[in-house]
Structures are given as structure tokens and as C-alpha cells.
Design a protein around this motif. Structure first.
Motif, mmCIF file in Angstrom:
data_model
loop_
_atom_site.group_PDB
_atom_site.id
_atom_site.type_symbol
_atom_site.label_atom_id
_atom_site.label_comp_id
_atom_site.label_asym_id
_atom_site.label_seq_id
_atom_site.Cartn_x
_atom_site.Cartn_y
_atom_site.Cartn_z
ATOM 1 N N GLN A 152 0.822 -1.212 0.000
ATOM 2 C CA GLN A 152 0.000 0.000 0.000
ATOM 3 C C GLN A 152 0.859 1.266 0.000
ATOM 4 O OE1 GLN A 152 -3.338 0.182 -0.465
ATOM 5 N NE2 GLN A 152 -3.059 -2.010 -0.814
ATOM 6 N N HIS A 153 2.103 1.158 0.469
ATOM 7 C CA HIS A 153 2.994 2.316 0.551
ATOM 8 C C HIS A 153 4.063 2.334 -0.547
ATOM 9 C CE1 HIS A 153 1.318 3.776 4.327
ATOM 10 N NE2 HIS A 153 1.064 2.502 4.526
ATOM 11 N N LEU A 154 4.190 1.226 -1.270
ATOM 12 C CA LEU A 154 5.168 1.170 -2.365
ATOM 13 C C LEU A 154 4.525 1.373 -3.735
ATOM 14 C CD1 LEU A 154 7.402 -1.887 -1.340
ATOM 15 C CD2 LEU A 154 7.862 0.554 -0.974
ATOM 16 N N LYS A 155 3.293 0.908 -3.891
ATOM 17 C CA LYS A 155 2.663 0.959 -5.219
ATOM 18 C C LYS A 155 2.443 2.403 -5.664
ATOM 19 C CE LYS A 155 -2.136 0.527 -3.742
ATOM 20 N NZ LYS A 155 -3.339 -0.301 -3.820
ATOM 21 N N GLY A 156 2.369 2.564 -6.971
ATOM 22 C CA GLY A 156 2.115 3.893 -7.521
ATOM 23 C C GLY A 156 3.255 4.878 -7.305
ATOM 24 N N GLN B 79 4.851 5.724 -4.730
ATOM 25 C CA GLN B 79 4.636 6.587 -3.565
ATOM 26 C C GLN B 79 5.891 6.838 -2.746
ATOM 27 O OE1 GLN B 79 0.891 5.795 -1.238
ATOM 28 N NE2 GLN B 79 0.938 3.942 -2.496
ATOM 29 N N LEU B 80 6.813 5.901 -2.774
ATOM 30 C CA LEU B 80 8.022 6.024 -1.957
ATOM 31 C C LEU B 80 9.139 6.619 -2.808
ATOM 32 C CD1 LEU B 80 9.281 5.393 0.847
ATOM 33 C CD2 LEU B 80 10.154 3.301 -0.184
ATOM 34 N N ALA B 81 9.429 7.878 -2.577
ATOM 35 C CA ALA B 81 10.524 8.592 -3.251
ATOM 36 C C ALA B 81 10.431 8.518 -4.773
ATOM 37 C CB ALA B 81 11.876 8.044 -2.771
ATOM 38 N N GLY B 82 9.222 8.355 -5.295
ATOM 39 C CA GLY B 82 9.035 8.297 -6.738
ATOM 40 C C GLY B 82 9.544 7.025 -7.393
ATOM 41 N N LEU B 83 9.847 6.007 -6.586
ATOM 42 C CA LEU B 83 10.387 4.755 -7.102
ATOM 43 C C LEU B 83 9.276 3.795 -7.507
ATOM 44 C CD1 LEU B 83 13.118 4.242 -4.380
ATOM 45 C CD2 LEU B 83 13.486 4.991 -6.739
ATOM 46 N N LYS B 84 9.425 3.182 -8.670
ATOM 47 C CA LYS B 84 8.445 2.203 -9.132
ATOM 48 C C LYS B 84 8.840 0.828 -8.609
ATOM 49 C CE LYS B 84 6.254 0.141 -13.160
ATOM 50 N NZ LYS B 84 4.997 -0.018 -12.484
ATOM 51 N N PHE B 85 7.938 0.241 -7.840
ATOM 52 C CA PHE B 85 8.131 -1.111 -7.326
ATOM 53 C C PHE B 85 7.134 -2.052 -7.985
ATOM 54 C CE2 PHE B 85 10.252 1.154 -3.951
ATOM 55 C CZ PHE B 85 11.237 0.280 -3.535
ATOM 56 N N ARG B 86 7.551 -3.289 -8.129
ATOM 57 C CA ARG B 86 6.666 -4.363 -8.593
ATOM 58 C C ARG B 86 6.588 -5.384 -7.473
ATOM 59 N NH1 ARG B 86 9.911 -4.767 -14.235
ATOM 60 N NH2 ARG B 86 9.072 -2.868 -15.146
ATOM 61 N N ARG B 87 5.444 -6.026 -7.361
ATOM 62 C CA ARG B 87 5.354 -7.073 -6.336
ATOM 63 C C ARG B 87 5.313 -8.430 -7.009
ATOM 64 N NH1 ARG B 87 -0.553 -7.681 -3.716
ATOM 65 N NH2 ARG B 87 -1.743 -7.512 -5.632
ATOM 66 N N GLN B 88 5.874 -9.409 -6.312
ATOM 67 C CA GLN B 88 5.970 -10.776 -6.811
ATOM 68 C C GLN B 88 6.526 -10.791 -8.240
ATOM 69 O OE1 GLN B 88 5.898 -12.846 -4.551
ATOM 70 N NE2 GLN B 88 4.738 -11.761 -3.000
ATOM 71 N N HIS B 89 7.627 -10.105 -8.407
ATOM 72 C CA HIS B 89 8.323 -10.031 -9.688
ATOM 73 C C HIS B 89 9.362 -11.146 -9.721
ATOM 74 C CE1 HIS B 89 9.993 -8.011 -13.226
ATOM 75 N NE2 HIS B 89 11.175 -8.358 -12.748
#
Length: 122
Positions: free
Chosen positions: A32-36, A38-48
Motif C-alpha cells: 500500500q505504501h510502495l505501489k504507484g 509513492q516512496l521517493a518516486g520509485l516504481k516497485f513491482r510485487r511478486q516479480h
């Protein structure tokens, strides 16, 4: 070994989907805090997945994997497997940072700060 062919292999698609659908509460909360970005403008993927490894969270621009560990990761057999897996992932020039599920649930703001600090050091 940094080519596109290693990312999200089709053979792992059902496993990635199953892991997303069965996410732990800590994974759901951190996502909820990594998607989009949100954290320092970094793009994260989950279960990559990269190769045959499925990462809990992955930031391609930083080549950073975040792994969350529940209680099962405290057993010596699982801990040894985690260490070997992490070494293999790091041979692909991907940094891995680990957090206990409890840390995410009990002190999310500190976990987010730790991730940001790790990115700044990189």
C-alpha cells in the motif's frame, strides 16, 4: 545476465499470481505504501520474478529487491535456503534487503525510512 529474458518468466506466472493472492498482512501493508511510486518516486513491482526467483518486491531502476520474512524464516533450514537464494540473486547485480513481517506491522514508518536510506546509499 541482465537481459529481459530473465524477468517474469511465463513458467512462473501462476506462482506469482498465487503469491499475490495469498499475500501476508505485512506484504499487503507494505505494498500500500510502495505501489504507484509513492516512496521517493520509485516504481516497485510485487511478486516479480527474475530467473527462477520470485521477489516479494522489486525496484528495477535501483536493482533492489525487498524480501519480507515471517516466522517460518526463523528455522535454520529456511534461513540457510534464504541465504543461498540471496547470494544467487546478488550475482545478478540485485541488492536484497530483508525485513521481518513484525517490523512492517509494528514500525512501518521505520521500514520505509530504511528502504529510502538504502536507496540513497546505493
Amino acid at each position: 545476465m541482465r537481459n529481459r529474458q530473465l524477468n517474469n518468466l511465463t513458467v512462473l506466472k501462476s506462482i506469482r499470481k498465487e503469491l499475490c493472492n495469498g499475500a501476508t498482512d505485512a506484504e499487503k501493508l507494505l505494498w500500500q505504501h510502495l505501489k504507484g511510486s509513492q516512496l521517493a518516486g520509485l516504481k516497485f513491482r510485487r511478486q516479480h520474478s527474475i530467473g527462477l526467483f520470485v521477489l516479494d518486491f522489486y525496484c528495477p531502476s535501483e536493482r533492489l529487491a525487498i524480501e519480507l520474512d515471517g516466522e517460518i524464516h526463523q528455522t535454520s533450514e529456511v534461513r540457510l535456503n534464504d541465504e543461498e537464494r540471496q547470494k544467487a540473486i546478488e550475482t545478478l547485480e540485485i541488492q536484497v534487503i530483508r525485513f521481518q513481517n513484525a517490523a512492517v506491522m509494528d514500525n512501518l514508518s521505520q521500514v520505509l525510512r530504511d528502504i529510502q536510506q538504502h536507496v540513497k546509499k546505493g
